[in-house]
Enzyme design. Structure first.
Site, short mmCIF file in Angstrom:
data_model
loop_
_atom_site.label_atom_id
_atom_site.label_comp_id
_atom_site.label_asym_id
_atom_site.label_seq_id
_atom_site.Cartn_x
_atom_site.Cartn_y
_atom_site.Cartn_z
N TYR A 152 0.87 -1.26 0.13
CA TYR A 152 -0.03 -0.03 -0.04
C TYR A 152 0.77 1.24 0.05
O TYR A 152 0.80 2.16 -0.96
CB TYR A 152 -0.85 0.03 1.12
CG TYR A 152 -1.62 1.32 1.61
CD1 TYR A 152 -0.98 2.13 2.46
CD2 TYR A 152 -2.87 1.49 1.15
CE1 TYR A 152 -1.47 3.29 2.89
CE2 TYR A 152 -3.49 2.84 1.39
CZ TYR A 152 -2.86 3.65 2.37
OH TYR A 152 -3.54 4.83 2.54
N ALA A 153 1.89 1.43 0.85
CA ALA A 153 2.62 2.48 1.02
C ALA A 153 3.78 2.69 -0.24
O ALA A 153 3.79 3.83 -0.77
CB ALA A 153 3.46 2.32 2.07
#
Ligand SMILES: NC(=O)C1=CN([C@@H]2O[C@H](COP(=O)(O)OP(=O)(O)OC[C@H]3O[C@@H](n4cnc5c(N)ncnc54)[C@H](OP(=O)(O)O)[C@@H]3O)[C@@H](O)[C@H]2O)C=CC1
Ligand SMILES: Nc1nc2c(c(=O)[nH]1)N=C([C@H](O)[C@@H](O)CO)CN2
Length: 242
Positions: A152-153
């Site tokens: 996600y990051a």
């Protein structure tokens, strides 16, 4: 006809509040949503044009872009809010390759690939507007990583970098910026322990709510001299050092 603003993933929470706020401010809002939810009907009732779209479905994306080009000659802004906050797979599961690949690809698809495709396709309509904005909703973790949401990051970091590329490519007609929140709004299933831990991560130690993002979007729309920037809505989290 009032200026048209597109916002993606607006069926709930921050995106929904932003869409309603922009509508109340006098903009014509086209909100895309993936799942039919109460917030979608709330937007319809407010006079917002709602369009069902899974931004990870290339065919749907192509049809959406064609629809926009058929019905609009110019666009005031595109706000990329759609997001899937998916955690990495539990690492003690053997043979995680296919699962890891699926998660990684899904994160890149929603947070980076879709904005890339939409921005390139709709840039000419933005350029037809006297003032135009692209706003990427990223995340504080794009700049520092995450031990439990690595994919996600990384995808939000890709979206951050796209902010810089599109700012360079579309200037001076289109301003392109990112909003990088840390905690803005808890989820319903967040435990008290999680909430306490999350609140303690920032200096200001509060959950500001959806208005914090809507206010920042409005600020960027009203600015005439900000582009290629990341506005960090993080309560001073980077300075919360031991
Ligand atoms: N809430 C917070 O504290 C923080 C939020 N952010 C960012 O702010 C933005 C809004 O956050 P928040 O309101 O909490 O987000 P939510 O997770 O509550 O909502 C995300 C929305 O995106 C939609 N979505 C997910 N995948 C897709 C897809 N493939 N195609 C189209 N739509 C999709 C979801 O649709 P569906 O309803 O169908 O699932 C949902 O409506 C996000 O970009 C998020 O990453 C960043 C840091 C903190
Ligand atoms: N799509 C989403 N992204 C994020 C969410 C969310 O609910 N949906 N929530 C967060 C957290 O609030 C985090 O910032 C603090 O725990 C991050 N991204």
């Amino acid at each position: 006809m009032s200026d048209v603003i597109i916002i993606t993933g607006a069926g709930q929470r921050l995106g929904l509040h932003c869409a309603l706020t922009l509508k109340q401010a006098g903009f014509q809002v086209l909100a895309t949503y993936r799942s039919e939810k109460a917030g979608v009907q709330q937007m319809r009732d407010a006079g917002i044009n709602c369009y069902q779209l899974d931004v990870c479905d290339t065919e749907q994306l192509s049809e959406f872009i064609s629809h926009i080009k058929q019905h609009y000659q110019k666009l005031r802004a595109v706000i990329h809010n759609a997001s899937d906050w998916r955690a990495d797979a539990i690492t003690d599961v053997s043979n995680n390759v296919s699962n890891d690949a699926a998660i990684y690809d899904a994160m890149q698809a929603v947070h980076a690939k879709a904005p890339y495709i939409i921005n390139r396709a709709l840039a000419p309509l933005l350029a037809n507007s006297s003032v135009a904005d692209i706003i990427h909703i990223t995340d504080f973790v794009a700049s520092v990583g995450s031990s439990k949401h690595m994919a996600y990051a990384a995808s939000k970091s890709a979206l951050t970098n796209l902010t810089f590329s599109f700012a360079r490519a579309l200037a001076p007609k289109v301003k392109v910026n990112a909003i990088a929140p840390a905690l803005l709004m808890f989820n319903q299933d967040d435990s008290d322990a999680y909430k306490t831990k999350a609140l303690n991560k920032s200096l200001l130690q509060l959950e500001p709510g959806a208005n914090e993002m809507a206010n920042c979007v409005t600020y960027l729309l009203n600015s005439r001299y900000i582009t290629g920037k990341v506005l960090e809505l993080d309560g001073g989290r980077p300075l919360n050092l031991p």
